[in-house]
Design a protein around this motif. Structure first.
Motif, PDB file in Angstrom:
ATOM      1  N   LEU A 112       5.588   6.900  -4.317  1.00 31.42           N
ATOM      2  CA  LEU A 112       5.883   7.310  -5.690  1.00 31.42           C
ATOM      3  C   LEU A 112       5.165   8.602  -6.075  1.00 31.42           C
ATOM      4  CD1 LEU A 112       5.848   3.840  -7.457  1.00 31.42           C
ATOM      5  CD2 LEU A 112       7.847   5.303  -7.047  1.00 31.42           C
ATOM      6  N   ALA A 113       4.063   8.901  -5.422  1.00 32.82           N
ATOM      7  CA  ALA A 113       3.317  10.129  -5.709  1.00 32.82           C
ATOM      8  C   ALA A 113       3.914  11.353  -5.011  1.00 32.82           C
ATOM      9  CB  ALA A 113       1.855   9.960  -5.297  1.00 32.82           C
ATOM     10  N   ARG A 173       0.829  -1.221   0.000  1.00 28.74           N
ATOM     11  CA  ARG A 173       0.000   0.000   0.000  1.00 28.74           C
ATOM     12  C   ARG A 173       0.855   1.259   0.000  1.00 28.74           C
ATOM     13  NH1 ARG A 173      -2.740   0.787   4.499  1.00 28.74           N
ATOM     14  NH2 ARG A 173      -2.015  -1.071   5.574  1.00 28.74           N
ATOM     15  N   ARG A 204       3.746   1.793  -1.519  1.00 28.84           N
ATOM     16  CA  ARG A 204       4.463   2.073  -2.766  1.00 28.84           C
ATOM     17  C   ARG A 204       3.827   3.195  -3.583  1.00 28.84           C
ATOM     18  NH1 ARG A 204       5.021   0.583  -8.173  1.00 28.84           N
ATOM     19  NH2 ARG A 204       7.211   0.602  -8.799  1.00 28.84           N
ATOM     20  N   PRO A 205       2.549   3.113  -3.945  1.00 29.16           N
ATOM     21  CA  PRO A 205       1.995   4.209  -4.758  1.00 29.16           C
ATOM     22  C   PRO A 205       1.959   5.538  -4.002  1.00 29.16           C
ATOM     23  CG  PRO A 205       0.270   2.629  -4.181  1.00 29.16           C
ATOM     24  CD  PRO A 205       1.570   2.037  -3.746  1.00 29.16           C
TER      25      PRO A 205
END
Length: 103
Positions: A31-32, A25, A27-28
């Motif tokens: 990355l944002a 959960r 990771r995105p």
């Protein structure tokens, strides 16, 4: 660039699935974030209790700001850190000669 390697090991086998799910959960979310170039979490096949995070940030300041973001505040600190032991390694890519080694 500011590169970071984080090695975490769950403190008990009952924590493996919860840590893996929380990292997935994160990771995105990471990355944002501003300045995040790459963020990957790996689980060891030899020892499923061990995970390695490989992070690349534009600058150390971007990584430090990441500490105040939701990935760290809402997931890492509450769901992961209580279930693991960790080692944090600010790192540099290996070039022709490792840092700190003289010829």
């Amino acid at each position: 660039m500011f590169d970071l390697i984080v090695i975490i090991r769950t403190t008990g086998p009952g924590n493996i699935a919860a840590v893996a799910e929380a990292l997935d959960r994160m990771r995105p979310m990471c990355l944002a974030e501003d300045g995040c170039v790459a963020w990957e979490a790996y689980q060891s096949q030899a020892d499923p209790r061990q995970f390695v995070l490989v992070e690349r940030w534009l600058t150390r300041a971007h990584w430090e700001a990441h500490g105040e973001g939701p990935a760290i505040q809402d997931v890492y600190l509450t769901e992961i850190l209580p279930r693991v032991e960790r080692e944090v390694h600010p790192s540099v890519p290996v070039q022709s000669q490792p840092v700190g080694v003289s010829a």
